[in-house]
Write a protein that holds these residues in place. Sequence first.
Motif, PDB file in Angstrom:
ATOM      1  N   CYS A   1       0.828  -1.210   0.000  1.00 49.14           N
ATOM      2  CA  CYS A   1       0.000   0.000   0.000  1.00 49.14           C
ATOM      3  C   CYS A   1       0.859   1.255   0.000  1.00 49.14           C
ATOM      4  CB  CYS A   1      -0.920  -0.005   1.216  1.00 49.14           C
ATOM      5  SG  CYS A   1      -2.240  -1.233   1.134  1.00 49.14           S
ATOM      6  N   LEU A   2       1.963   1.202   0.718  1.00 48.48           N
ATOM      7  CA  LEU A   2       2.872   2.352   0.753  1.00 48.48           C
ATOM      8  C   LEU A   2       3.454   2.608  -0.635  1.00 48.48           C
ATOM      9  CD1 LEU A   2       4.226   4.430   2.662  1.00 48.48           C
ATOM     10  CD2 LEU A   2       6.122   2.800   2.894  1.00 48.48           C
ATOM     11  N   SER A   3       3.777   1.543  -1.365  1.00 50.33           N
ATOM     12  CA  SER A   3       4.320   1.709  -2.723  1.00 50.33           C
ATOM     13  C   SER A   3       3.264   2.279  -3.660  1.00 50.33           C
ATOM     14  CB  SER A   3       4.826   0.362  -3.245  1.00 50.33           C
ATOM     15  OG  SER A   3       5.884  -0.132  -2.443  1.00 50.33           O
ATOM     16  N   ARG A   4       1.987   1.801  -3.526  1.00 50.34           N
ATOM     17  CA  ARG A   4       0.933   2.355  -4.374  1.00 50.34           C
ATOM     18  C   ARG A   4       0.694   3.839  -4.061  1.00 50.34           C
ATOM     19  NH1 ARG A   4      -1.255  -2.867  -3.593  1.00 50.34           N
ATOM     20  NH2 ARG A   4      -2.471  -2.170  -1.781  1.00 50.34           N
ATOM     21  N   LEU A   5       0.771   4.190  -2.768  1.00 48.39           N
ATOM     22  CA  LEU A   5       0.613   5.593  -2.391  1.00 48.39           C
ATOM     23  C   LEU A   5       1.737   6.445  -2.991  1.00 48.39           C
ATOM     24  CD1 LEU A   5      -0.741   7.829  -0.731  1.00 48.39           C
ATOM     25  CD2 LEU A   5       0.659   7.129   1.218  1.00 48.39           C
ATOM     26  N   GLU A   6       2.957   5.917  -2.951  1.00 47.29           N
ATOM     27  CA  GLU A   6       4.077   6.643  -3.547  1.00 47.29           C
ATOM     28  C   GLU A   6       3.840   6.883  -5.034  1.00 47.29           C
ATOM     29  OE1 GLU A   6       8.893   6.137  -4.397  1.00 47.29           O
ATOM     30  OE2 GLU A   6       7.745   4.515  -3.447  1.00 47.29           O
ATOM     31  N   LEU A   7       3.367   5.846  -5.733  1.00 46.29           N
ATOM     32  CA  LEU A   7       3.128   5.986  -7.170  1.00 46.29           C
ATOM     33  C   LEU A   7       2.051   7.025  -7.452  1.00 46.29           C
ATOM     34  CD1 LEU A   7       3.665   5.023 -10.065  1.00 46.29           C
ATOM     35  CD2 LEU A   7       1.964   3.220  -9.705  1.00 46.29           C
ATOM     36  N   LEU A   8       0.961   6.997  -6.675  1.00 45.87           N
ATOM     37  CA  LEU A   8      -0.117   7.967  -6.881  1.00 45.87           C
ATOM     38  C   LEU A   8       0.371   9.400  -6.622  1.00 45.87           C
ATOM     39  CD1 LEU A   8      -3.177   6.184  -5.225  1.00 45.87           C
ATOM     40  CD2 LEU A   8      -2.922   6.787  -7.639  1.00 45.87           C
ATOM     41  N   LEU A   9       1.161   9.558  -5.572  1.00 40.81           N
ATOM     42  CA  LEU A   9       1.656  10.898  -5.265  1.00 40.81           C
ATOM     43  C   LEU A   9       2.573  11.419  -6.359  1.00 40.81           C
ATOM     44  CD1 LEU A   9       2.402  10.494  -1.442  1.00 40.81           C
ATOM     45  CD2 LEU A   9       0.535  11.782  -2.483  1.00 40.81           C
ATOM     46  N   ARG A  10       3.461  10.584  -6.869  1.00 36.45           N
ATOM     47  CA  ARG A  10       4.362  11.028  -7.950  1.00 36.45           C
ATOM     48  C   ARG A  10       3.576  11.380  -9.210  1.00 36.45           C
ATOM     49  NH1 ARG A  10       9.684  10.375  -6.715  1.00 36.45           N
ATOM     50  NH2 ARG A  10      10.226   8.874  -5.071  1.00 36.45           N
TER      51      ARG A  10
ATOM     52  N   GLU B   1      -9.601  15.635   0.592  1.00 33.90           N
ATOM     53  CA  GLU B   1      -8.885  14.932  -0.460  1.00 33.90           C
ATOM     54  C   GLU B   1      -8.130  13.704   0.056  1.00 33.90           C
ATOM     55  OE1 GLU B   1      -6.345  17.643  -2.460  1.00 33.90           O
ATOM     56  OE2 GLU B   1      -7.968  19.023  -2.998  1.00 33.90           O
ATOM     57  N   LEU B   2      -7.688  13.763   1.323  1.00 37.62           N
ATOM     58  CA  LEU B   2      -6.883  12.661   1.840  1.00 37.62           C
ATOM     59  C   LEU B   2      -7.655  11.332   1.859  1.00 37.62           C
ATOM     60  CD1 LEU B   2      -4.179  11.783   2.961  1.00 37.62           C
ATOM     61  CD2 LEU B   2      -4.969  12.425   5.247  1.00 37.62           C
ATOM     62  N   PRO B   3      -8.906  11.286   2.347  1.00 36.96           N
ATOM     63  CA  PRO B   3      -9.639   9.999   2.275  1.00 36.96           C
ATOM     64  C   PRO B   3      -9.841   9.509   0.838  1.00 36.96           C
ATOM     65  CG  PRO B   3     -10.695  11.491   3.823  1.00 36.96           C
ATOM     66  CD  PRO B   3      -9.661  12.287   3.108  1.00 36.96           C
ATOM     67  N   LEU B   4     -10.046  10.440  -0.098  1.00 38.62           N
ATOM     68  CA  LEU B   4     -10.199  10.024  -1.493  1.00 38.62           C
ATOM     69  C   LEU B   4      -8.906   9.404  -2.015  1.00 38.62           C
ATOM     70  CD1 LEU B   4     -12.163  13.122  -2.888  1.00 38.62           C
ATOM     71  CD2 LEU B   4     -13.075  10.895  -2.207  1.00 38.62           C
ATOM     72  N   LEU B   5      -7.782   9.976  -1.606  1.00 42.80           N
ATOM     73  CA  LEU B   5      -6.498   9.424  -2.027  1.00 42.80           C
ATOM     74  C   LEU B   5      -6.302   8.021  -1.458  1.00 42.80           C
ATOM     75  CD1 LEU B   5      -3.714   9.918  -3.419  1.00 42.80           C
ATOM     76  CD2 LEU B   5      -2.934  10.859  -1.237  1.00 42.80           C
TER      77      LEU B   5
ATOM     78  N   SER C   1      -8.619   5.997  -0.603  1.00 41.81           N
ATOM     79  CA  SER C   1      -9.549   5.060  -1.256  1.00 41.81           C
ATOM     80  C   SER C   1      -8.976   4.538  -2.560  1.00 41.81           C
ATOM     81  CB  SER C   1     -10.900   5.745  -1.479  1.00 41.81           C
ATOM     82  OG  SER C   1     -10.779   6.799  -2.433  1.00 41.81           O
ATOM     83  N   ARG C   2      -8.214   5.382  -3.258  1.00 39.29           N
ATOM     84  CA  ARG C   2      -7.535   4.899  -4.470  1.00 39.29           C
ATOM     85  C   ARG C   2      -6.454   3.867  -4.126  1.00 39.29           C
ATOM     86  NH1 ARG C   2      -7.310   8.371  -8.862  1.00 39.29           N
ATOM     87  NH2 ARG C   2      -6.068   6.660  -9.789  1.00 39.29           N
ATOM     88  N   VAL C   3      -5.774   4.103  -3.009  1.00 41.60           N
ATOM     89  CA  VAL C   3      -4.770   3.126  -2.578  1.00 41.60           C
ATOM     90  C   VAL C   3      -5.432   1.822  -2.207  1.00 41.60           C
ATOM     91  CG1 VAL C   3      -3.013   2.648  -0.822  1.00 41.60           C
ATOM     92  CG2 VAL C   3      -3.194   4.924  -1.809  1.00 41.60           C
ATOM     93  N   ASP C   4      -6.553   1.925  -1.489  1.00 44.93           N
ATOM     94  CA  ASP C   4      -7.258   0.724  -1.064  1.00 44.93           C
ATOM     95  C   ASP C   4      -7.844  -0.013  -2.255  1.00 44.93           C
ATOM     96  OD1 ASP C   4      -8.196  -0.994   0.990  1.00 44.93           O
ATOM     97  OD2 ASP C   4     -10.205  -0.124   0.777  1.00 44.93           O
ATOM     98  N   ALA C   5      -8.332   0.745  -3.251  1.00 41.61           N
ATOM     99  CA  ALA C   5      -8.894   0.092  -4.441  1.00 41.61           C
ATOM    100  C   ALA C   5      -7.834  -0.616  -5.240  1.00 41.61           C
ATOM    101  CB  ALA C   5      -9.603   1.139  -5.317  1.00 41.61           C
ATOM    102  N   GLY C   6      -6.603  -0.198  -5.143  1.00 42.62           N
ATOM    103  CA  GLY C   6      -5.524  -0.826  -5.903  1.00 42.62           C
ATOM    104  C   GLY C   6      -5.186  -2.209  -5.416  1.00 42.62           C
ATOM    105  N   ARG C   7      -5.708  -2.600  -4.233  1.00 42.68           N
ATOM    106  CA  ARG C   7      -5.425  -3.949  -3.733  1.00 42.68           C
ATOM    107  C   ARG C   7      -6.286  -4.989  -4.417  1.00 42.68           C
ATOM    108  NH1 ARG C   7      -5.981  -3.515   2.641  1.00 42.68           N
ATOM    109  NH2 ARG C   7      -7.929  -2.518   2.020  1.00 42.68           N
ATOM    110  N   ASP C   8      -7.423  -4.556  -5.013  1.00 42.15           N
ATOM    111  CA  ASP C   8      -8.356  -5.506  -5.616  1.00 42.15           C
ATOM    112  C   ASP C   8      -7.857  -5.990  -6.969  1.00 42.15           C
ATOM    113  OD1 ASP C   8      -9.867  -5.051  -3.397  1.00 42.15           O
ATOM    114  OD2 ASP C   8     -11.079  -3.461  -4.351  1.00 42.15           O
TER     115      ASP C   8
END
Length: 444
Positions: free
Chosen positions: A137-146, A431-435, A437-444
């Motif tokens: 999840c941390l890696s997906r968050l990093e990718l979304l932020l970049r 915006e933070l919960p929406l972000l 949620s994108r990280v959480d959706a990436g696990r599916d």
Amino acid sequence: MSSTPSASRSFIRLAAWISDLRVAIGLLVVIAIASGVGTAIPQKEPEGLYHQLYDDQPWLGLLNADRLLDLQLDHVYSSTWFLGLLAWLGLALVLCSWRRQWPALQAALRWIDYRSPRQLSKLSVAQSLPAEDAGACLSRLELLLRQRGWQVQRHSDRLAARRGVLGRVGPLLVHAGLVVLLVGAAWGVLGGQRAEQFLAPGRSLDLIDSRGHSQFMLALDAFNVERDPAGRPEQFRSQLRLLDNSETGDPSLLRQAEISVNHPLRFHGVTFYQADWSLAAISVQLGRSPVLQLPLQTFPQLGEQVWGLVLPTRPDGSDPVLLSLSSEQGPVDVYGADGRLIGSLAVGGEPLEVNALPLRVSGVLPASGILLKRDPGVPLVYSGFAIAMVGGALSLLATRQLWAIAEDTPASGRLHVAGLCNRNLTAFATELPLLLSRVDAGRD
């Protein structure tokens, strides 16, 4: 040895007081009031005018001419106290930038490394996300932020990110621009030159620099006064030529242009304003004499804009009459030595019998009032405005900082995320919960 820390503390307290926001606001109010006074009172006029205006009727019922001159209110913008206020304001801006804005920028540029979830929970916006694999999840968050333009500093189990650091530069640029503007204004007042000249068509004027060297020649080709149907002046237009007379022989043409009210000409650091108008000369014929072009002078005792001359009607200078007019279109009123109105003359019209001699007015020559102004501080003033506007635009950018820590435990993992924002924190909290949620959706 103890005097040095005491002096340092005193300097810090003095700097804090000078750069205080309330003091700066007070300075701005005083400067605004002073500017209003400079607008209400005529500036840089002869002393006689102030005595004429304010000796009998003091300004605001308080200040007569002598008191007004003592307070330098006849030249507010170049007075020592007004320049002192500008210097004080500039110093306050510099100290405020040094004590507050510069440390804020340094803090925004410095990466802060939070290592425990407890530290994140104390920030303005904080949230935790359950995760079986917190590291993923941390890696997906990093990718979304970049992907969204954030700068990211990644560690094995945590990251720090920031966006909008340029917003911290904005206040510094605003202060720097205002300081540059104040320096330019002061330089223009102290080093500028201002002169008003009345020039008749067909005549020229040599412009001399501070060293006595001729810069160029100003020639007036034509001058026109546009009037409304009631005869009131509406617009003044002057056809100018700027000539280079530094070389021997005929002067060469440098520039040809028309100026009018609110449409000046700028050339080689000198600005030519269409400021006023006057009547320069009148062409008269008395009896069988040739047409004589005689200079006109103002007669304030007859009115605000009344010109005229005293014209003798005998060869020995006796039997004078007064010719007066208020417009280049006429009519020209003729008064006898006893102050009695003899008659009126139309410009270019039929003659009038005056003391047994026909008197005719063939023309009136108007003069253009041209204000010449050299302001060396103008480039700095414009630059200061530009810097302040850029800084103001950058100040609208919100500086956001975000930290995330991946906590993996044998039972279950969690991704702890928290952030700070210097502007519009509510939007960031949304915006933070929406972000996440994108990280959480990436696990599916």
